[in-house]
Design an enzyme around this catalytic site. Structure first.
Site, PDB file in Angstrom:
ATOM      1  N   ASP A  57      69.448 -67.460  -6.018  1.00 30.71           N
ATOM      2  CA  ASP A  57      70.593 -67.178  -5.154  1.00 30.71           C
ATOM      3  C   ASP A  57      70.112 -66.592  -3.824  1.00 30.71           C
ATOM      4  OD1 ASP A  57      73.116 -66.265  -4.109  1.00 30.71           O
ATOM      5  OD2 ASP A  57      73.859 -66.148  -6.171  1.00 30.71           O
ATOM      6  N   THR A  98      77.790 -68.869  -2.340  1.00 28.23           N
ATOM      7  CA  THR A  98      77.278 -68.989  -3.705  1.00 28.23           C
ATOM      8  C   THR A  98      78.015 -70.026  -4.542  1.00 28.23           C
ATOM      9  OG1 THR A  98      76.483 -66.715  -3.691  1.00 28.23           O
ATOM     10  CG2 THR A  98      76.888 -67.710  -5.848  1.00 28.23           C
ATOM     11  N   ASN A 119      83.816 -68.756  -2.344  1.00 28.69           N
ATOM     12  CA  ASN A 119      83.823 -67.813  -3.463  1.00 28.69           C
ATOM     13  C   ASN A 119      85.257 -67.412  -3.786  1.00 28.69           C
ATOM     14  OD1 ASN A 119      81.017 -67.864  -3.550  1.00 28.69           O
ATOM     15  ND2 ASN A 119      80.797 -66.059  -2.259  1.00 28.69           N
ATOM     16  N   ASP A 182      79.050 -64.423 -12.517  1.00 30.14           N
ATOM     17  CA  ASP A 182      79.828 -65.371 -13.320  1.00 30.14           C
ATOM     18  C   ASP A 182      79.850 -66.751 -12.691  1.00 30.14           C
ATOM     19  OD1 ASP A 182      82.090 -65.322 -11.388  1.00 30.14           O
ATOM     20  OD2 ASP A 182      82.509 -63.355 -12.208  1.00 30.14           O
ATOM     21  N   ARG A 183      80.032 -66.817 -11.375  1.00 28.97           N
ATOM     22  CA  ARG A 183      80.103 -68.122 -10.716  1.00 28.97           C
ATOM     23  C   ARG A 183      78.765 -68.855 -10.767  1.00 28.97           C
ATOM     24  NH1 ARG A 183      80.827 -64.022  -6.918  1.00 28.97           N
ATOM     25  NH2 ARG A 183      79.381 -63.912  -5.150  1.00 28.97           N
ATOM     26  N   HIS A 330      71.302 -59.715   1.549  1.00 31.50           N
ATOM     27  CA  HIS A 330      72.507 -59.162   2.163  1.00 31.50           C
ATOM     28  C   HIS A 330      72.245 -57.753   2.684  1.00 31.50           C
ATOM     29  CE1 HIS A 330      75.932 -61.843   1.840  1.00 31.50           C
ATOM     30  NE2 HIS A 330      75.589 -62.174   0.605  1.00 31.50           N
ATOM     31  N   HIS A 509      75.678 -65.115   5.231  1.00 33.09           N
ATOM     32  CA  HIS A 509      75.434 -66.555   5.275  1.00 33.09           C
ATOM     33  C   HIS A 509      76.799 -67.235   5.305  1.00 33.09           C
ATOM     34  CE1 HIS A 509      76.501 -66.346   0.982  1.00 33.09           C
ATOM     35  NE2 HIS A 509      75.727 -65.270   0.964  1.00 33.09           N
TER      36      HIS A 509
END
Length: 569
Positions: A57, A98, A119, A182-183, A330, A509
């Site tokens: 990620d 993401t 998201n 979770d995603r 981040h 991003h």
């Protein structure tokens, strides 16, 4: 069938028709020969026992290249040297976040088809906010679940490679995914796989009732010793000597005092309570330990589910999304010492994990894919220090300014229903009652926003719907990101090195610029891929059709990528 009588047909026409039939016959012969040659192209020699999909990620491709000389043996170095890797690979859509990036990996689809447009997004029909993987019909197993928590792939509108594999094998193949987010897990698992995600309140991995009613025994055994608590009180310190970081941005630039990103290395994992709790578990995400925990859980899943050793002989898929690099970038930016060190630590963790896969399944039986969901912009203060025009753009302030401008122009208040970056949603009914067209409202708003500081370009609903988007790279990417039923009425693209944000530190991003789209893409597996560096343009969307080709599967329903035939043996 076309017929003609040769006796009654003029000789010139007869000769022309006969020549045409001869040409057709020749073309048919050539087509048959071409088909025969194509059938003799790259053929799969054996099916992999395991497909291992690794998604880091928030990893820009440039970081892999910049720090590759410091990688140890067995991690990124093994993948780069033994795999087929593309330096010019991209998440080829305009909203690089993401959920969208993870959706692309195994669907081969763009957002306008797969339906994951961010998201979070605003639902114009219900006027409510939607989280990408929320599903109020399902809950986490054994853990408190909020209404907006991610529990199922209900919002994903297309199939994945895993879905097609399970369909083709009568569900004999297993598809299991794990992530800190979770995603990250759910959108790799597709509709028929099984996802596990880390719970920030407990530090344990859990699935949801969408997948099962209770966790399997191996899951319970993994958590029996509370492995998430073993990092309490530990410090994140340099893995390399101090001089190895001399080219990184200075801490005073990326982590200035009196900001939310002021913490530096060494970074201690503890909590105010003096014991492991939700504060401590959330801290773990920013640093190497959530990735270590994720890979440990993936190892337990390989054993518990016999992944890669399927008794039926079917191919299995294990998807591992490593979340922490996103949190690190981040907080401090990809140019920071902290990000640099985290990538080196991740490299060592990957080496250990791949060695374990080799012992349990065999890397010659395992097809490995590594990529990322998006890249990253530099921290604006760093960009400013090297003379770039860079900053954060507060979307709420921009929205208020636009609302005021539209009121002054049309005499109607609150024409913006919602600002949900990067979209404005308009209340068209308010202006239509006054004889003002939708196009007039959109164009008026677009002209105003184009003059707003930090904005590069805008796109209106009318442009998207009527195919009036320019044919340049940025415009093509944003067109792919726009979904007719879900996306907003005016899309805003910031200038390079800008991003939407209102904090006083860190970075983000989400843009269509190459620092956000260019991600690593590596395939490794000796029986299937020719190792080497490929300069060809490639997309993350090419993963799904390439895997489908090798597995002789039906393509996922929204797949638009290409088979990367240049890499195949």
């Amino acid at each position: 069938m076309l017929k003609f009588n040769s006796k009654n047909t003029p000789s010139k026409l007869r000769r022309g028709l006969l020549a045409g039939f001869a040409t057709f016959a020749l073309s048919s012969h050539c087509y048959t020969a071409l088909a025969a040659n194509l059938s003799q192209g790259p053929q799969i020699t054996k099916a992999p026992k395991l497909i291992l999909v690794l998604v880091v990620d928030g990893l820009p491709n440039e970081q892999v290249q910049r720090y590759r000389h410091q990688f140890g043996e067995g991690g990124f170095k093994r993948l780069l040297e033994q795999g087929a890797w593309f330096g010019n690979a991209h998440q080829a859509h305009g909203i690089t976040v993401t959920a969208v990036g993870h959706s692309a990996v195994l669907t081969g689809a763009y957002p306008y088809q797969h339906g994951i447009i961010g998201n979070n997004w605003f639902d114009p029909n219900t006027s409510t906010s939607v989280y990408c993987t929320e599903d109020r019909q399902h809950t986490y197993i054994g853990t408190e679940t909020k209404s907006s928590d991610g529990t199922s792939p209900a919002n994903l509108k297309v199939s994945t490679v895993g879905d097609e594999l399970r369909y083709a094998t009568g569900n004999r193949s297993k598809v299991l995914t794990v992530s800190g987010k979770d995603r990250g897990a759910i959108l790799l698992a597709g509709k028929t796989g099984t996802a596990y995600m880390l719970m920030k309140k407990t530090g344990a991995f859990a699935s949801s009732t969408y997948y099962m009613n209770q966790h399997p025994a191996w899951h319970t055994a993994f958590h029996a010793s509370k492995p998430q608590d073993r990092f309490y009180g530990k410090q994140w310190t340099n893995v390399l000597p101090e001089h190895a970081y001399h080219d990184d941005a200075h801490d005073d630039v990326v982590a200035p005092a009196n900001t939310t990103s002021s913490k530096r290395l060494p970074y201690t994992y503890d909590s105010a309570s003096g014991k492991p709790d939700a504060e401590y578990y959330e801290k773990l995400f920013t640093g190497p330990y959530v990735d270590e925990l994720t890979l440990d859980f993936a190892n337990a899943a390989i054993d518990g589910e016999k992944l890669g050793n399927n008794p039926t002989g079917a191919t299995d898929i294990l998807g591992v999304s490593l979340s922490s690099h996103d949190y690190v970038n981040h907080t401090w930016g990809p140019e920071s010492k902290m990000s640099h060190d985290h990538l080196q630590r991740l490299d060592r963790l990957l080496a250990k994990f791949l060695n374990n896969v080799d012992k349990k399944v065999g890397l010659d039986n395992t097809l490995v894919v590594l990529t990322a969901d998006h890249g990253f912009a530099n921290v604006p203060e760093f960009s400013q220090s090297i003379k770039r025009d860079a900053n954060r753009l507060d979307g709420n302030k921009m929205s208020a300014a636009l609302n005021q401008h539209l009121f002054e122009k049309f005499g109607v208040e609150k024409l913006i229903r919602k600002w949900s970056a990067p979209y404005f949603f308009f209340d068209y009914s308010k202006v239509e009652s006054k004889g003002i067209t939708r196009t007039e409202l959109e164009n008026t708003a677009a002209r105003f926003i184009l003059n707003y500081q930090g904005v590069a370009s805008t796109y209106t609903r009318t442009q998207f719907e009527q195919g009036q988007v320019p044919n340049d790279r940025i415009s093509r990417l944003v067109q792919r990101a726009w979904h007719k039923q879900l996306s907003g009425d005016l899309m805003v693209v910031v200038k390079p090195y800008w991003y939407f944000g209102s904090t006083n530190s860190g970075t983000s991003h989400g843009t269509p610029y190459t620092y956000d789209t260019n991600v690593p893409l590596i395939f490794m597996g000796k029986p299937w891929f020719k190792a080497g560096a490929y300069s060809n343009y490639a997309e993350v969307m090419d993963i799904a059709p390439t895997l489908s080709h090798l597995l002789r599967l039906r393509l996922p329903s929204g797949s638009e990528g290409r088979v990367l035939t240049e890499t195949l043996k």
